[in-house]
Design a protein around this motif. Sequence first.
Motif, PDB file in Angstrom:
ATOM      1  N   UNK A 229       0.845  -1.182   0.000  1.00 16.09           N
ATOM      2  CA  UNK A 229       0.000   0.000   0.000  1.00 16.09           C
ATOM      3  C   UNK A 229       0.884   1.236   0.000  1.00 16.09           C
ATOM      4  N   UNK A 256       3.083  -1.898  -8.340  1.00 18.09           N
ATOM      5  CA  UNK A 256       1.934  -1.515  -7.514  1.00 18.09           C
ATOM      6  C   UNK A 256       1.919  -0.007  -7.276  1.00 18.09           C
ATOM      7  N   UNK A 283       3.323  -7.172 -16.249  1.00 19.30           N
ATOM      8  CA  UNK A 283       2.237  -8.109 -15.945  1.00 19.30           C
ATOM      9  C   UNK A 283       1.374  -7.587 -14.797  1.00 19.30           C
ATOM     10  N   UNK A 284       2.024  -7.074 -13.754  1.00 20.01           N
ATOM     11  CA  UNK A 284       1.283  -6.588 -12.588  1.00 20.01           C
ATOM     12  C   UNK A 284       0.786  -5.167 -12.823  1.00 20.01           C
TER      13      UNK A 284
ATOM     14  N   UNK B  16      -7.898  -0.003   3.284  1.00 20.31           N
ATOM     15  CA  UNK B  16      -6.920  -0.953   3.809  1.00 20.31           C
ATOM     16  C   UNK B  16      -7.470  -1.648   5.053  1.00 20.31           C
ATOM     17  N   UNK B 122       0.664 -11.535 -11.613  1.00 17.94           N
ATOM     18  CA  UNK B 122      -0.274 -10.420 -11.676  1.00 17.94           C
ATOM     19  C   UNK B 122      -1.705 -10.937 -11.599  1.00 17.94           C
ATOM     20  N   UNK B 125      -7.805  -7.857 -12.238  1.00 16.64           N
ATOM     21  CA  UNK B 125      -9.000  -7.281 -11.637  1.00 16.64           C
ATOM     22  C   UNK B 125     -10.171  -7.408 -12.591  1.00 16.64           C
ATOM     23  N   UNK B 143     -13.061  -0.753  -6.608  1.00 17.23           N
ATOM     24  CA  UNK B 143     -12.980  -1.924  -5.737  1.00 17.23           C
ATOM     25  C   UNK B 143     -13.124  -1.545  -4.265  1.00 17.23           C
ATOM     26  N   UNK B 210      -7.869  -8.909  -1.223  1.00 20.03           N
ATOM     27  CA  UNK B 210      -6.504  -8.385  -1.083  1.00 20.03           C
ATOM     28  C   UNK B 210      -5.831  -8.331  -2.448  1.00 20.03           C
ATOM     29  N   UNK B 213      -7.123  -5.537  -4.577  1.00 19.84           N
ATOM     30  CA  UNK B 213      -6.562  -4.220  -4.215  1.00 19.84           C
ATOM     31  C   UNK B 213      -5.081  -4.137  -4.578  1.00 19.84           C
ATOM     32  N   UNK B 214      -4.338  -5.197  -4.250  1.00 17.04           N
ATOM     33  CA  UNK B 214      -2.900  -5.215  -4.554  1.00 17.04           C
ATOM     34  C   UNK B 214      -2.649  -6.344  -5.538  1.00 17.04           C
ATOM     35  N   UNK B 215      -2.810  -6.097  -6.841  1.00 13.96           N
ATOM     36  CA  UNK B 215      -2.910  -7.198  -7.806  1.00 13.96           C
ATOM     37  C   UNK B 215      -1.581  -7.897  -8.076  1.00 13.96           C
ATOM     38  N   UNK B 216      -0.980  -8.423  -7.042  1.00 13.24           N
ATOM     39  CA  UNK B 216       0.293  -9.107  -7.181  1.00 13.24           C
ATOM     40  C   UNK B 216       0.289 -10.217  -6.147  1.00 13.24           C
TER      41      UNK B 216
END
Lengths: 399, 297
Positions: A229, A256, A283-284, B16, B122, B125, B143, B210, B213-216
């Motif tokens: 985050x 991110x 990719x991410x 979060x 990855x 979403x 989201x 999760x 939100x954090x696409x990894x």
Amino acid sequence: MPTKKLFVPLLVIGLIASLVTACQPTPAAKETPAPAETAAAGEETTPEEVVIGVYEPLTGAFAAGGEFTMQGVNLAYKQKPKVLGVPIKLVVVDNRSDKAEAATAMARLINQEGAIAVVGSYGSSLSMAGGEVAEKAGIPVMGCSPTNPLVTQGKDYYFRACFIDPFQGRVMAKYAVEELGVKKVAIIQDVAQDYSVGLAAFFRKAFIELTGDASGIVSFTSYQTGDQDFTAQLGATLAAKPDAIFAPGYFAEAALLAKQARELGFKGPILGGDAYEAPELIEIGGDAVEGIIFSTHYHPDAELSPASKPFVEAFEAEYGERPSAFAALGYDAYMLTIDAIERANSFDPAAIRDAMAATKNFPGVTGTISMDENGDAVKTAVILTVENGKFKYLTTVSP
Amino acid sequence: MTLSLFFQHLANGISLGSLYALIAIGYTMVYGILRLINFAHGDIVMLGSYIAFYGVVMFFLPWWVSFPLAILLTGVVGIIIERTAYKPLREVPRINLFTSAVAVSFLLENLGLVIFGARPKGFHRPPVMDTVLYIGGAAVVSYTPIIILTALVLFGGLMFVVHRTKVGMAMRALSKDIETTGLMGVNTDQVITFSFALGSALAAAGGILWAIKFPQIQPLMGVMPGLKAFIAAVLGGIGDITGALIGGFLLGIAEIMLVAFMPNLAGYRDAFAYSILILLLLFRPTGIMGEMEPEKV
């Protein structure tokens, strides 16, 4: 209770699983000559084989970087499996992207496997941890891609095939100011990585020198490796209205970070360093990383030396894909090591060290390499961007 | 700090916090019943997101099939874990059970490294969760409301199950005294298994959100959320579901606000989360909602 019996096998499976991940890429240890014996070996007693160690992050946060480097090292090993007529045994140890593990891995290569020279590692922090051990043992190390100056500073036995961060920081600052017309920049560094902290500081210094305006750095914040985050940092950063963000972290966090920056409405360029280069970034990051600009060591489209083209062809034949900068550096680091052993005409680690230090105009695939007094390669950088989900070559910058 | 920036930070914090909350309620429920700190909870979070990922990428399921399926399958995995690693140890000292939970955690992480590979993947979403909305000057990705809503709905559903259904009654009874509940004719094994399935399903839901939100996703992705959710659960009073929800939101907002007001401390936000835990344990060991005789479940 019958299920009670299941528990023990389950634990055993777990144990095996962790063992497998711990030593997966490592070939079984065999009896190898200790470095002292190897060193003593003159013309009359040639050793049966010599051990060259490799320590790379094959699991953990930097696994992608480690894998790329290994592609290059393995290809180079395939092309040159012998040195001075003696077969080379390549011993690969996983340092698990962890500083403590990196020191252990290096100690294992030297003490247990009897390596006369070591190649690695991706990640400056990892290389610095391993470097301490190698320095004490007097074993020469050829770094592939650790760019922090401290990796070789004060170390007689650590060399590298790549340029260093003061150069890289200047390249990016110059590009930002001269090509992109950036006047206000925000810096977000990964405070847990020596690479990132160093590169951020060098970029900042160069940017202020170029613009003569210290207030041009409108924000300077940090995050930590593994953070997901970044909205808190970005909130404050974007409130300062920067023209560009320089975020010299590793690809996983960078992807991110870029995504969240775009979601928070940032439209300007995002800049980074060589640790951006991994398919995971695209990719991410997806659409969010389009137009990202970063400096790196190599791109197959950039002909940096006569050795570049044959390397790309051999690499494509071997892996069916185009080489990344880290594969190219892994290849160069291995070849530089072999070159040093050949020029030293000896398996004595101290002699190899001296030969490494004397490297001049070596035709590496990432450019023509000469070692400076610190053991750092002096060579060109390339600048890449992301376009339509692919890394695209923009320009080459000479030192 | 302008008002709109403050709202931006608040929105980020709630977003979060809702994730922490969702993972924390599953954590705390299992503790409430068995007094077991299920250290593998974070890794079940990871498993849930990987199953959802492969459902979409490998089996080409639409996300609205893959996600519920992943939650269901993870629930089944929860049952298997409970049956093999926890149930046989129910009669022995609690420390053995705890050790077993740590073992399961390492097992799942290392299996993940072997099976899924160490490199991050990855997570795609669903498009409906990928548009940016502007609410009162704060940029919010779509989201965010979905995550908050899901967390609240699942919380409501869990409260309903625990307080309004027969199995919930059995769960509450079990949390007071397993043996006596058994003597009353309740099949305690079944109820415990059900709780684990429920807890794991909640973890999977948390993991999928999760990953949105954090696409990894990567095999060790569950470690940090697991620890943070544990802190949130302790913050709220471990064993108390409402407390876990409040604790999760508080922790999320506090983490973001710390960085917002003190940008220089941005690198230390995890240290901050753990400091909260230590201070809380020193001054209010039972948490926000906990009583001295903590009411469980």
